[in-house]
Design an enzyme around this catalytic site. Structure first.
Site, PDB file in Angstrom:
ATOM      1  CG  LEU A  45      58.204  46.479  61.731  1.00  0.00           C
ATOM      2  CD1 LEU A  45      57.286  45.263  61.810  1.00  0.00           C
ATOM      3  CD2 LEU A  45      58.463  46.867  60.287  1.00  0.00           C
ATOM      4  CB  CYS A  46      55.172  50.816  64.519  1.00  0.00           C
ATOM      5  SG  CYS A  46      53.903  51.666  65.462  1.00  0.00           S
ATOM      6  CB  VAL A  47      56.826  53.783  68.031  1.00  0.00           C
ATOM      7  CG1 VAL A  47      56.799  52.601  69.004  1.00  0.00           C
ATOM      8  CG2 VAL A  47      57.362  55.024  68.734  1.00  0.00           C
TER       9      VAL A  47
END
Lengths: 228, 228
Positions: free
Chosen positions: A133-135
């Site tokens: 998720l995300c980075v």
């Protein structure tokens, strides 16, 4: 079914993004699967004062701080093995790019923590799914590169509002041999062959309810792939 | 509509229970209302190593640590006023009973932080609703007692599984002049005259999805009362 949740501290600027991490625990629980929180037993790269946005002393430990999110129910990454897991979720937050690997400082030349890379590669080789998720896809990218593998993944989209340079991130993961794909908040990118799921979360402008909605989609796909 | 979320640190054993706090932010966002995170700018009572369950050094600040949950978007309680809020939610965690008041050490003889008591009493006098989750009703009880007021509230039920002595807590809040009512996980107790909502959350054996479900019910009632 037991899904690992790999944490990297407790707080967006030096650890796991807390809202994303809790959304993962909620989503996995809603899906009726057991979550096993994991974190490396190592010093954080640094500690950020989240009120002022400045570094502060003294050092903190990634496992000890991650335990806050997990209410103390957490295992050292050193004691985890791909054999005992059916899949893995890696929430975002700068901790993924500062503690799990060094992307925040070194970009595509980052080093990834050996135990992190090992777990990711063992899961991939065993055909078990991973949601980043995300980075966190940068962690997966560096692990896969180290194993001579590639996957399609996303850090977000340049067409939506983001506090970050999404095209820079996408260029970076492509430099590691991955294929980057644009993806809006709340949607997921799925690499069917490597069973890698990614979703932008707080790489884009977002809010707590929107984070949960996107995380739910990623976790549902993960559990579907883990059962297949 | 703007709802305050009063935090007491970041972690169940010395601050706000993180899963409850994030569930509040999700639920308020789903309801389309703005959340304003608040915390007192003061030292934590102590710092707990959440992995080992032991005290650790050095001291941490309640506002600075609470900022982790809020991604830095938080206001000092000293700068908050009942005038600018339409209601308040207080998540649980030992921080409510160690930092916002001293119930964890002094029981019904606890002192409550003056700024916390003031905000609670101003909101009640203005007819604005307050939702107190998990152990946080003890904070409301002490504030109301100080203002010569009373309300009906819950810390959970003796009929369900709990790691805590629910009847002891209920006896304690009754000693402050409140009326305690049994309530299972996922349900709420509403004091219609004082507009105080309470729900047991992690006072009972629970899980992340069950916490969100109960928090959603409490926040929906809070927003309904704030609009009335």
């Amino acid at each position: 079914m037991k899904i690992g949740v790999l944490l990297s501290g407790c707080g967006v600027f030096d650890g796991s993004e807390i809202q994303e991490a809790v959304s993962v625990l909620i989503a996995l629980d809603e899906l009726g699967v057991e979550a096993l929180c994991l974190a490396p037993d190592m010093p954080q790269h640094h500690v950020m004062n989240h009120l002022k946005g400045e570094e502060m002393e003294p050092a903190r430990n990634v496992l000890v701080e991650s335990a806050r999110i997990a209410r103390g129910e957490i295992q050292s990454l050193a004691d985890a093995s791909a054999d005992s897991l059916d899949g893995l979720v890696i929430p975002g937050g700068f901790g993924a790019a500062k503690n799990l690997c060094t992307w925040a400082f070194d970009g595509p030349d980052a080093r990834v923590q050996p135990a992190v890379a090992e777990l990711i590669l063992e899961l991939v080789k065993a055909g078990k799914p991973i949601a980043a998720l995300c980075v966190a896809p940068v962690v997966v990218a560096k692990a896969l590169q180290g194993g001579g593998l590639s996957a399609e993944l996303t850090l977000g989209t340049t067409e939506g509002a983001s506090p970050y340079d999404i095209s820079g991130f996408h260029g970076g993961v492509e430099a590691t041999g991955m294929k980057a794909k644009e993806c809006p908040l709340g949607e997921i990118v799925v690499d069917e062959s490597r069973k890698i799921i990614s979703s932008p979360c707080y790489m884009m402008e977002a809010s707590p309810a929107k984070i949960l909605a996107g995380v739910r989609k990623a976790c549902a796909k993960l559990v579907e792939m883990a059962k297949a």
